[in-house]
Design a protein around this motif. Structure first.
Motif, PDB file in Angstrom:
ATOM      1  N   THR A  76     -18.897 -19.110   1.245  1.00  0.00           N
ATOM      2  CA  THR A  76     -18.976 -17.668   1.495  1.00  0.00           C
ATOM      3  C   THR A  76     -17.751 -17.165   2.257  1.00  0.00           C
ATOM      4  N   ALA A  77     -17.381 -17.890   3.336  1.00  0.00           N
ATOM      5  CA  ALA A  77     -16.215 -17.484   4.112  1.00  0.00           C
ATOM      6  C   ALA A  77     -14.927 -17.627   3.303  1.00  0.00           C
ATOM      7  N   LEU A  78     -14.836 -18.680   2.472  1.00  0.00           N
ATOM      8  CA  LEU A  78     -13.641 -18.879   1.652  1.00  0.00           C
ATOM      9  C   LEU A  78     -13.496 -17.778   0.603  1.00  0.00           C
ATOM     10  N   ILE A  79     -14.611 -17.363   0.012  1.00  0.00           N
ATOM     11  CA  ILE A  79     -14.558 -16.274  -0.982  1.00  0.00           C
ATOM     12  C   ILE A  79     -14.125 -14.972  -0.324  1.00  0.00           C
ATOM     13  N   ALA A  80     -14.628 -14.721   0.906  1.00  0.00           N
ATOM     14  CA  ALA A  80     -14.225 -13.497   1.613  1.00  0.00           C
ATOM     15  C   ALA A  80     -12.737 -13.506   1.913  1.00  0.00           C
ATOM     16  N   SER A  81     -12.206 -14.665   2.314  1.00  0.00           N
ATOM     17  CA  SER A  81     -10.778 -14.741   2.622  1.00  0.00           C
ATOM     18  C   SER A  81      -9.924 -14.626   1.366  1.00  0.00           C
ATOM     19  N   LEU A  82     -10.297 -15.384   0.312  1.00  0.00           N
ATOM     20  CA  LEU A  82      -9.530 -15.316  -0.932  1.00  0.00           C
ATOM     21  C   LEU A  82      -9.633 -13.935  -1.586  1.00  0.00           C
ATOM     22  N   GLY A  83     -10.831 -13.342  -1.492  1.00  0.00           N
ATOM     23  CA  GLY A  83     -10.994 -12.016  -2.085  1.00  0.00           C
ATOM     24  C   GLY A  83     -10.088 -10.983  -1.431  1.00  0.00           C
ATOM     25  N   ALA A  84      -9.957 -11.063  -0.107  1.00  0.00           N
ATOM     26  CA  ALA A  84      -9.074 -10.122   0.576  1.00  0.00           C
ATOM     27  C   ALA A  84      -7.619 -10.357   0.196  1.00  0.00           C
ATOM     28  N   ASN A  85      -7.222 -11.617   0.063  1.00  0.00           N
ATOM     29  CA  ASN A  85      -5.834 -11.909  -0.308  1.00  0.00           C
ATOM     30  C   ASN A  85      -5.515 -11.402  -1.717  1.00  0.00           C
ATOM     31  N   ILE A  86      -6.469 -11.588  -2.632  1.00  0.00           N
ATOM     32  CA  ILE A  86      -6.241 -11.147  -4.010  1.00  0.00           C
ATOM     33  C   ILE A  86      -6.285  -9.621  -4.122  1.00  0.00           C
ATOM     34  N   ALA A  87      -7.204  -9.005  -3.360  1.00  0.00           N
ATOM     35  CA  ALA A  87      -7.345  -7.548  -3.446  1.00  0.00           C
ATOM     36  C   ALA A  87      -6.102  -6.824  -2.960  1.00  0.00           C
ATOM     37  N   THR A  88      -5.389  -7.412  -2.011  1.00  0.00           N
ATOM     38  CA  THR A  88      -4.177  -6.754  -1.490  1.00  0.00           C
ATOM     39  C   THR A  88      -2.946  -7.064  -2.320  1.00  0.00           C
ATOM     40  N   ALA A  89      -3.127  -7.763  -3.437  1.00  0.00           N
ATOM     41  CA  ALA A  89      -1.989  -8.097  -4.292  1.00  0.00           C
ATOM     42  C   ALA A  89      -1.689  -6.997  -5.299  1.00  0.00           C
ATOM     43  N   GLY A  90      -2.234  -5.804  -5.122  1.00  0.00           N
ATOM     44  CA  GLY A  90      -1.999  -4.689  -6.025  1.00  0.00           C
ATOM     45  C   GLY A  90      -3.123  -4.464  -7.000  1.00  0.00           C
ATOM     46  N   LEU A  91      -4.177  -5.308  -6.940  1.00  0.00           N
ATOM     47  CA  LEU A  91      -5.295  -5.139  -7.846  1.00  0.00           C
ATOM     48  C   LEU A  91      -6.274  -4.082  -7.345  1.00  0.00           C
ATOM     49  N   LEU A  92      -6.143  -3.668  -6.103  1.00  0.00           N
ATOM     50  CA  LEU A  92      -7.075  -2.714  -5.518  1.00  0.00           C
ATOM     51  C   LEU A  92      -6.284  -1.605  -4.846  1.00  0.00           C
ATOM     52  N   ASP A  93      -6.700  -0.393  -5.112  1.00  0.00           N
ATOM     53  CA  ASP A  93      -6.082   0.767  -4.472  1.00  0.00           C
ATOM     54  C   ASP A  93      -6.684   0.918  -3.083  1.00  0.00           C
ATOM     55  N   LEU A  94      -5.918   0.587  -2.048  1.00  0.00           N
ATOM     56  CA  LEU A  94      -6.436   0.643  -0.691  1.00  0.00           C
ATOM     57  C   LEU A  94      -6.700   2.064  -0.230  1.00  0.00           C
ATOM     58  N   ASN A  95      -6.175   3.046  -0.962  1.00  0.00           N
ATOM     59  CA  ASN A  95      -6.440   4.440  -0.594  1.00  0.00           C
ATOM     60  C   ASN A  95      -7.730   4.976  -1.208  1.00  0.00           C
ATOM     61  N   ALA A  96      -8.299   4.219  -2.150  1.00  0.00           N
ATOM     62  CA  ALA A  96      -9.556   4.623  -2.779  1.00  0.00           C
ATOM     63  C   ALA A  96     -10.411   3.372  -2.969  1.00  0.00           C
ATOM     64  N   VAL A  97     -10.951   2.893  -1.879  1.00  0.00           N
ATOM     65  CA  VAL A  97     -11.761   1.672  -1.911  1.00  0.00           C
ATOM     66  C   VAL A  97     -13.118   1.984  -2.522  1.00  0.00           C
ATOM     67  N   PRO A  98     -13.612   1.175  -3.475  1.00  0.00           N
ATOM     68  CA  PRO A  98     -14.908   1.457  -4.099  1.00  0.00           C
ATOM     69  C   PRO A  98     -16.064   1.310  -3.091  1.00  0.00           C
ATOM     70  N   ILE A  99     -17.174   1.915  -3.482  1.00  0.00           N
ATOM     71  CA  ILE A  99     -18.333   1.922  -2.583  1.00  0.00           C
ATOM     72  C   ILE A  99     -18.856   0.513  -2.337  1.00  0.00           C
ATOM     73  N   TRP A 100     -18.902  -0.346  -3.382  1.00  0.00           N
ATOM     74  CA  TRP A 100     -19.465  -1.677  -3.215  1.00  0.00           C
ATOM     75  C   TRP A 100     -18.678  -2.511  -2.210  1.00  0.00           C
ATOM     76  N   LEU A 101     -17.328  -2.293  -2.165  1.00  0.00           N
ATOM     77  CA  LEU A 101     -16.526  -3.021  -1.191  1.00  0.00           C
ATOM     78  C   LEU A 101     -16.785  -2.517   0.227  1.00  0.00           C
ATOM     79  N   ARG A 102     -16.993  -1.209   0.363  1.00  0.00           N
ATOM     80  CA  ARG A 102     -17.323  -0.674   1.682  1.00  0.00           C
ATOM     81  C   ARG A 102     -18.655  -1.256   2.179  1.00  0.00           C
TER      82      ARG A 102
END
Length: 225
Positions: A76-102
């Motif tokens: 669980t902790a590894l997925i949270a860390s890897l997910g954050a690293n991948i999300a900041t690689a340009g795959l996620l718009d940090l200015n419009a974060v989806p509701i599920w991520l919030r």
């Protein structure tokens, strides 16, 4: 003598990777609405859960216990860390974060608290010690048992108790049962041992409580005066 400080390549690599992962988790938390000190607390929580789960896994494996629960929290902790690293690689718009991520970011503290509590307070049972089964008593072969029985001396025959010698009763005297005669002899012996004098006919008749003919017959057979 001064000691030269040699940098460890593995340690330097771990520090760099940890700093980058820390920054990515901070950025995701801040983009999900967790501003200020809260955004910095999220990467600390994820990394601490990761380290605690790995420590628990090593402890359980050293004690030869199953570590499935610890592995699940580590994942669980590894997925949270890897997910954050991948999300900041340009795959996620940090200015419009989806509701599920919030929702995931907001619910992470409770999840991390539950995982840390279970990892720390999970009981570790000592491996059970099965007592050795009692060994059956060794049985001698049948032939040896029979030989031992043959070698044992036969018990000497027990002599029948001798009744006190008695004079042959007179022809007209009543028949005295052997048990009564033995009882009378016992009374006479006790009296002589206690007083030092043999018992007389009158005293024996009084002790037995029998009619005069029967008492006289007993006294005659016991040769009492």
């Amino acid at each position: 003598m001064s000691r030269k400080i040699r940098p460890d390549a593995v340690l330097v690599q771990a520090v760099i990777a940890g700093a980058l992962s820390f920054a990515h988790l901070h950025d995701i938390a801040a983009a999900a609405g967790q501003d200020g000190w809260k955004a910095w607390a999220y990467p600390i929580s994820v990394d601490l859960l990761l380290v605690a789960a790995w420590h628990r896994i090593r402890t359980l494996r050293a004690d030869h216990h199953a570590a499935r629960a610890a592995w699940s929290w580590f994942g669980t902790a590894l997925i949270a860390s890897l997910g954050a690293n991948i999300a900041t690689a340009g795959l996620l718009d940090l200015n419009a974060v989806p509701i599920w991520l919030r929702i995931l970011v907001a619910g992470w503290p409770a999840l991390a608290f539950l995982g840390g509590t279970l990892l720390v307070h999970s009981p570790t049972e000592a491996p059970g010690i099965v007592p050795d089964a009692p060994q059956p008593a060794e049985e001698l072969p049948t032939q040896e048992v029979e030989l031992q029985r043959d070698d044992e001396p036969e018990p000497a025959p027990t002599a029948a108790p001798e009744l006190p010698s008695a004079s042959p009763p007179a022809a007209d005297a009543p028949a005295v049962p052997p048990a009564l005669l033995a009882h009378a002899q016992k009374i006479a012996d006790t009296h002589e041992a206690t007083t030092g004098d043999p018992i007389d006919r009158d005293a024996l008749r009084a002790r037995l409580g029998l009619p005069a003919p029967m008492a006289d017959a007993i006294a005659t057979q016991l040769q009492l005066a």
